[in-house]
Design a protein around this motif. Structure first.
Motif, PDB file in Angstrom:
ATOM      1  N   THR A 118       2.130   4.793 -10.326  1.00 55.55           N
ATOM      2  CA  THR A 118       0.969   4.274 -11.041  1.00 55.55           C
ATOM      3  C   THR A 118       1.082   2.785 -11.327  1.00 55.55           C
ATOM      4  O   THR A 118       0.079   2.064 -11.310  1.00 55.55           O
ATOM      5  N   ASP A 119       2.306   2.293 -11.571  1.00 59.60           N
ATOM      6  CA  ASP A 119       2.487   0.903 -11.987  1.00 59.60           C
ATOM      7  C   ASP A 119       2.568  -0.082 -10.823  1.00 59.60           C
ATOM      8  O   ASP A 119       2.280  -1.272 -10.991  1.00 59.60           O
ATOM      9  N   VAL A 120       3.004   0.385  -9.652  1.00 55.95           N
ATOM     10  CA  VAL A 120       3.297  -0.531  -8.544  1.00 55.95           C
ATOM     11  C   VAL A 120       2.582  -0.154  -7.258  1.00 55.95           C
ATOM     12  O   VAL A 120       1.878  -0.975  -6.651  1.00 55.95           O
ATOM     13  N   PHE A 121       2.744   1.080  -6.807  1.00 54.46           N
ATOM     14  CA  PHE A 121       2.327   1.438  -5.453  1.00 54.46           C
ATOM     15  C   PHE A 121       0.833   1.270  -5.186  1.00 54.46           C
ATOM     16  O   PHE A 121       0.447   0.904  -4.065  1.00 54.46           O
ATOM     17  N   PRO A 122      -0.056   1.495  -6.169  1.00 56.59           N
ATOM     18  CA  PRO A 122      -1.474   1.266  -5.880  1.00 56.59           C
ATOM     19  C   PRO A 122      -1.814  -0.179  -5.528  1.00 56.59           C
ATOM     20  O   PRO A 122      -2.875  -0.453  -4.938  1.00 56.59           O
ATOM     21  N   PHE A 123      -0.927  -1.105  -5.863  1.00 53.16           N
ATOM     22  CA  PHE A 123      -1.172  -2.519  -5.588  1.00 53.16           C
ATOM     23  C   PHE A 123      -0.642  -2.945  -4.209  1.00 53.16           C
ATOM     24  O   PHE A 123      -0.855  -4.082  -3.798  1.00 53.16           O
ATOM     25  N   VAL A 124       0.052  -2.035  -3.534  1.00 51.37           N
ATOM     26  CA  VAL A 124       0.571  -2.301  -2.184  1.00 51.37           C
ATOM     27  C   VAL A 124      -0.481  -1.821  -1.192  1.00 51.37           C
ATOM     28  O   VAL A 124      -0.647  -0.630  -0.961  1.00 51.37           O
ATOM     29  N   ARG A 125      -1.200  -2.767  -0.609  1.00 49.44           N
ATOM     30  CA  ARG A 125      -2.326  -2.421   0.263  1.00 49.44           C
ATOM     31  C   ARG A 125      -1.996  -2.705   1.717  1.00 49.44           C
ATOM     32  O   ARG A 125      -1.466  -3.766   2.058  1.00 49.44           O
TER      33      ARG A 125
END
Length: 292
Positions: free
Chosen positions: A171-178
């Motif tokens: 939730t804190d990091v992986f959603p921002f890796v596009r």
């Protein structure tokens, strides 16, 4: 990335790495490390505990296949003025000529410009080539990812904790890796949760412990994870980590079982050193301390 045996480029460096890296902490022999290197595991991290056998392996690899290897040195120093000498000293101790990466370890805030300046100085001297960073402050990491998208970050890979017990990065990091944006390579570690996932005495009722191989498969199965670090103590552990690359991603049932065990461990065994995102849970008792 579904094939764990694929090679990846680290950030914008042009360096091509295996998806598994080896850390030096647990004192696997030089022969174990060199055998793994011959099997394609080319990322070597002389990090928290700098074992002499690991340095011997780096020296032997440097003699004939340095262009295939990626060497990383870590510094925990909070004083940028000490890092240049630390790198010089570790080069002398290891017996290698240079490192590919300087990794700024355990950064809970954005390093100030003096750290970037000392990196540039080391790079100009051809002692290191690239910069990376690890953090236990997960909420900070999206800032580095956003800066990298704008070509404003010097960190070509980021290192953080992720396993079936510590899933906060989801939730804190992986959603921002596009996938459609440039991003620093994401490397994770502590796949076995300090061995807790392997320990039959810590399992919930009716559950068998997880194999180390499946712990590595679990972490690598997340699409945002590019690399994972292992810390073998012997050949058997090294080969089990390599086997994870050959077996590939977990199926849904395997993943659900490991997550069920991970949830139990998180509730029963508090981390000695929680990530910033975990601290509220630990303080409220959701990860109650227990004898280990």
């Amino acid at each position: 990335m579904n094939d764990f045996q694929d090679r990846i480029e680290i950030g914008r460096t042009g360096l091509t790495s295996s998806r598994l890296g080896i850390g030096s902490t647990f004192n696997a022999s030089s022969s174990v490390i060199e055998e793994a290197f011959e099997q394609g595991i080319n990322y070597l991290y002389w990090g928290t505990v700098r074992q002499p056998g690991f340095a011997e392996a780096m020296r032997n690899i440097e003699k004939s296949k340095r262009d295939k290897a990626i060497f990383t040195i870590q510094s925990y120093s909070n004083d940028s003025s000490t890092i240049e000498k630390e790198v010089e000293d570790t080069l002398q101790a290891s017996g290698v000529e240079r490192y590919d990466f300087l990794l700024l370890g355990n950064r809970m805030s954005v390093p100030d410009d003096s750290f970037i300046e000392v990196f540039h100085k080391l790079r100009d001297r051809n002692l290191v080539s690239f910069l990376s960073l690890s953090s236990h402050n997960r909420p900070l990491i999206p800032r580095f990812i956003a800066d990298y998208e704008r070509n404003e970050s010097p960190y070509d890979f980021l290192m953080l904790r992720y396993n079936a017990v510590h899933r906060g990065a989801e939730t804190d990091v992986f959603p921002f890796v596009r996938e459609d944006k440039p991003h620093p390579t994401i490397q994770v570690y502590t796949a076995t949760r300090w061995g807790h996932l392997l320990d039959p005495t810590k399992m919930p009722p009716g559950e068998d412990p997880v194999s180390a191989c499946d712990c590595y498969r679990y972490s690598l199965s997340h699409p945002a994870v590019d690399m994972i670090l292992c810390g073998p103590a012997n050949r058997a552990q090294m080969q089990e980590a390599i086997a994870a690359l050959k077996r590939g991603p977990l199926d849904a049932d395997e993943r659900e079982r490991i997550e069920r065990i991970g949830k139990h461990l998180y509730s029963q065994y508090a981390p000695a050193y929680p990530d910033a995102g975990d601290a509220p849970d630990v303080a409220s008792g959701r990860a109650a301390s227990a004898a280990t």
